[in-house]
Design a protein around this motif. Structure first.
Motif, PDB file in Angstrom:
ATOM      1  N   PHE A   1       9.103   5.573  14.667  1.00 28.90           N
ATOM      2  CA  PHE A   1       9.931   6.480  13.880  1.00 28.90           C
ATOM      3  C   PHE A   1      11.406   6.127  14.029  1.00 28.90           C
ATOM      4  O   PHE A   1      12.156   6.097  13.045  1.00 28.90           O
ATOM      5  CB  PHE A   1       9.695   7.935  14.306  1.00 28.90           C
ATOM      6  CG  PHE A   1      10.496   8.922  13.514  1.00 28.90           C
ATOM      7  CD1 PHE A   1      10.088   9.294  12.251  1.00 28.90           C
ATOM      8  CD2 PHE A   1      11.654   9.473  14.030  1.00 28.90           C
ATOM      9  CE1 PHE A   1      10.830  10.209  11.512  1.00 28.90           C
ATOM     10  CE2 PHE A   1      12.398  10.375  13.310  1.00 28.90           C
ATOM     11  CZ  PHE A   1      11.991  10.742  12.042  1.00 28.90           C
ATOM     12  N   VAL A   2      11.837   5.849  15.249  1.00 31.77           N
ATOM     13  CA  VAL A   2      13.240   5.508  15.477  1.00 31.77           C
ATOM     14  C   VAL A   2      13.578   4.161  14.849  1.00 31.77           C
ATOM     15  O   VAL A   2      14.603   4.008  14.177  1.00 31.77           O
ATOM     16  CB  VAL A   2      13.554   5.509  16.991  1.00 31.77           C
ATOM     17  CG1 VAL A   2      14.919   4.917  17.271  1.00 31.77           C
ATOM     18  CG2 VAL A   2      13.467   6.923  17.539  1.00 31.77           C
ATOM     19  N   LEU A   3      12.727   3.161  15.056  1.00 32.35           N
ATOM     20  CA  LEU A   3      13.019   1.829  14.536  1.00 32.35           C
ATOM     21  C   LEU A   3      12.940   1.747  13.015  1.00 32.35           C
ATOM     22  O   LEU A   3      13.646   0.954  12.400  1.00 32.35           O
ATOM     23  CB  LEU A   3      12.072   0.801  15.158  1.00 32.35           C
ATOM     24  CG  LEU A   3      12.270   0.525  16.641  1.00 32.35           C
ATOM     25  CD1 LEU A   3      11.227  -0.462  17.125  1.00 32.35           C
ATOM     26  CD2 LEU A   3      13.672   0.021  16.909  1.00 32.35           C
ATOM     27  N   LEU A   4      12.069   2.550  12.406  1.00 28.90           N
ATOM     28  CA  LEU A   4      11.887   2.475  10.958  1.00 28.90           C
ATOM     29  C   LEU A   4      12.641   3.552  10.186  1.00 28.90           C
ATOM     30  O   LEU A   4      12.378   3.763   9.009  1.00 28.90           O
ATOM     31  CB  LEU A   4      10.393   2.540  10.616  1.00 28.90           C
ATOM     32  CG  LEU A   4       9.603   1.309  11.011  1.00 28.90           C
ATOM     33  CD1 LEU A   4       8.123   1.528  10.747  1.00 28.90           C
ATOM     34  CD2 LEU A   4      10.087   0.093  10.264  1.00 28.90           C
ATOM     35  N   SER A   5      13.583   4.230  10.833  1.00 23.17           N
ATOM     36  CA  SER A   5      14.411   5.185  10.104  1.00 23.17           C
ATOM     37  C   SER A   5      15.248   4.410   9.093  1.00 23.17           C
ATOM     38  O   SER A   5      15.954   3.463   9.460  1.00 23.17           O
ATOM     39  CB  SER A   5      15.327   5.943  11.060  1.00 23.17           C
ATOM     40  OG  SER A   5      14.565   6.735  11.932  1.00 23.17           O
ATOM     41  N   PRO A   6      15.180   4.775   7.817  1.00 20.82           N
ATOM     42  CA  PRO A   6      15.907   4.006   6.805  1.00 20.82           C
ATOM     43  C   PRO A   6      17.404   3.979   7.068  1.00 20.82           C
ATOM     44  O   PRO A   6      18.020   5.004   7.298  1.00 20.82           O
ATOM     45  CB  PRO A   6      15.607   4.752   5.503  1.00 20.82           C
ATOM     46  CG  PRO A   6      14.376   5.525   5.766  1.00 20.82           C
ATOM     47  CD  PRO A   6      14.404   5.858   7.227  1.00 20.82           C
ATOM     48  N   GLY A   7      17.972   2.794   7.098  1.00 17.53           N
ATOM     49  CA  GLY A   7      19.399   2.626   7.277  1.00 17.53           C
ATOM     50  C   GLY A   7      19.827   2.414   8.711  1.00 17.53           C
ATOM     51  O   GLY A   7      20.945   1.987   8.947  1.00 17.53           O
TER      52      GLY A   7
ATOM     53  N   HIS B 147       9.788   2.799   3.675  1.00 20.04           N
ATOM     54  CA  HIS B 147       9.732   2.900   5.127  1.00 20.04           C
ATOM     55  C   HIS B 147       8.572   3.784   5.581  1.00 20.04           C
ATOM     56  O   HIS B 147       7.968   3.516   6.629  1.00 20.04           O
ATOM     57  CB  HIS B 147      11.059   3.430   5.675  1.00 20.04           C
ATOM     58  CG  HIS B 147      12.137   2.395   5.715  1.00 20.04           C
ATOM     59  ND1 HIS B 147      12.500   1.736   6.853  1.00 20.04           N
ATOM     60  CD2 HIS B 147      12.927   1.895   4.733  1.00 20.04           C
ATOM     61  CE1 HIS B 147      13.460   0.885   6.593  1.00 20.04           C
ATOM     62  NE2 HIS B 147      13.737   0.959   5.294  1.00 20.04           N
ATOM     63  N   SER B 148       8.233   4.822   4.837  1.00 20.11           N
ATOM     64  CA  SER B 148       7.097   5.660   5.225  1.00 20.11           C
ATOM     65  C   SER B 148       5.770   4.920   5.052  1.00 20.11           C
ATOM     66  O   SER B 148       4.855   5.085   5.863  1.00 20.11           O
ATOM     67  CB  SER B 148       7.092   6.972   4.438  1.00 20.11           C
ATOM     68  OG  SER B 148       6.935   6.720   3.060  1.00 20.11           O
ATOM     69  N   ILE B 149       5.666   4.079   4.042  1.00 19.07           N
ATOM     70  CA  ILE B 149       4.452   3.273   3.868  1.00 19.07           C
ATOM     71  C   ILE B 149       4.329   2.248   4.998  1.00 19.07           C
ATOM     72  O   ILE B 149       3.244   2.069   5.564  1.00 19.07           O
ATOM     73  CB  ILE B 149       4.461   2.589   2.485  1.00 19.07           C
ATOM     74  CG1 ILE B 149       4.293   3.638   1.398  1.00 19.07           C
ATOM     75  CG2 ILE B 149       3.373   1.528   2.389  1.00 19.07           C
ATOM     76  CD1 ILE B 149       4.527   3.124  -0.005  1.00 19.07           C
ATOM     77  N   ILE B 150       5.435   1.610   5.359  1.00 16.11           N
ATOM     78  CA  ILE B 150       5.416   0.659   6.482  1.00 16.11           C
ATOM     79  C   ILE B 150       5.076   1.382   7.776  1.00 16.11           C
ATOM     80  O   ILE B 150       4.293   0.883   8.591  1.00 16.11           O
ATOM     81  CB  ILE B 150       6.770  -0.073   6.577  1.00 16.11           C
ATOM     82  CG1 ILE B 150       6.986  -0.959   5.360  1.00 16.11           C
ATOM     83  CG2 ILE B 150       6.863  -0.897   7.852  1.00 16.11           C
ATOM     84  CD1 ILE B 150       8.388  -1.530   5.253  1.00 16.11           C
ATOM     85  N   TYR B 151       5.645   2.570   7.991  1.00 13.15           N
ATOM     86  CA  TYR B 151       5.357   3.364   9.193  1.00 13.15           C
ATOM     87  C   TYR B 151       3.874   3.703   9.272  1.00 13.15           C
ATOM     88  O   TYR B 151       3.250   3.553  10.328  1.00 13.15           O
ATOM     89  CB  TYR B 151       6.195   4.641   9.175  1.00 13.15           C
ATOM     90  CG  TYR B 151       5.922   5.586  10.314  1.00 13.15           C
ATOM     91  CD1 TYR B 151       6.527   5.385  11.550  1.00 13.15           C
ATOM     92  CD2 TYR B 151       5.075   6.679  10.164  1.00 13.15           C
ATOM     93  CE1 TYR B 151       6.292   6.246  12.598  1.00 13.15           C
ATOM     94  CE2 TYR B 151       4.833   7.535  11.214  1.00 13.15           C
ATOM     95  CZ  TYR B 151       5.444   7.318  12.426  1.00 13.15           C
ATOM     96  OH  TYR B 151       5.192   8.172  13.468  1.00 13.15           O
ATOM     97  N   PHE B 152       3.302   4.169   8.184  1.00  9.37           N
ATOM     98  CA  PHE B 152       1.883   4.519   8.168  1.00  9.37           C
ATOM     99  C   PHE B 152       1.001   3.315   8.458  1.00  9.37           C
ATOM    100  O   PHE B 152       0.045   3.403   9.227  1.00  9.37           O
ATOM    101  CB  PHE B 152       1.499   5.139   6.822  1.00  9.37           C
ATOM    102  CG  PHE B 152       0.042   5.456   6.717  1.00  9.37           C
ATOM    103  CD1 PHE B 152      -0.489   6.538   7.383  1.00  9.37           C
ATOM    104  CD2 PHE B 152      -0.802   4.669   5.956  1.00  9.37           C
ATOM    105  CE1 PHE B 152      -1.840   6.835   7.310  1.00  9.37           C
ATOM    106  CE2 PHE B 152      -2.150   4.951   5.874  1.00  9.37           C
ATOM    107  CZ  PHE B 152      -2.669   6.038   6.546  1.00  9.37           C
ATOM    108  N   ALA B 153       1.339   2.173   7.869  1.00  6.02           N
ATOM    109  CA  ALA B 153       0.545   0.967   8.103  1.00  6.02           C
ATOM    110  C   ALA B 153       0.626   0.523   9.559  1.00  6.02           C
ATOM    111  O   ALA B 153      -0.403   0.221  10.184  1.00  6.02           O
ATOM    112  CB  ALA B 153       1.024  -0.158   7.180  1.00  6.02           C
ATOM    113  N   LEU B 154       1.815   0.507  10.135  1.00  7.69           N
ATOM    114  CA  LEU B 154       1.965   0.064  11.516  1.00  7.69           C
ATOM    115  C   LEU B 154       1.335   1.030  12.513  1.00  7.69           C
ATOM    116  O   LEU B 154       0.706   0.610  13.479  1.00  7.69           O
ATOM    117  CB  LEU B 154       3.446  -0.149  11.845  1.00  7.69           C
ATOM    118  CG  LEU B 154       4.089  -1.375  11.217  1.00  7.69           C
ATOM    119  CD1 LEU B 154       5.570  -1.423  11.556  1.00  7.69           C
ATOM    120  CD2 LEU B 154       3.391  -2.636  11.668  1.00  7.69           C
TER     121      LEU B 154
END
Length: 70
Positions: free
Chosen positions: A14-20, A47-54
């Motif tokens: 969540f921290v690493l994939l926060s947009p921006g 970013h939410s799609i990448i988060y869900f996949a990871l």
């Protein structure tokens, strides 16, 4: 003993994939912008799609587990 693996993985992603924060995909002027601290609706969706996949890969396929305490 509690399993802290899913909690740790979710918070770090969540921290690493926060947009921006580190990267924004898609950016306002380019495909990817780094360290802009800006966001848009499209970048939130990507970013939410990448988060869900990871998180699915780490929790279901790799099965990350961490046991802390006694």
């Amino acid at each position: 003993m509690a399993d802290w693996g899913p909690v740790f993985v979710a918070v770090v992603l969540f921290v690493l994939l926060s947009p921006g924060l580190l990267v924004q995909i898609p950016g306002k002027n380019r495909m990817a912008e780094f360290g802009t601290l800006h966001t848009s609706g499209a970048s939130i969706l990507v970013h939410s799609i990448i988060y869900f996949a990871l998180i699915s890969i780490f929790l279901l396929a790799v099965q990350v587990h961490m046991y802390i305490g006694s």
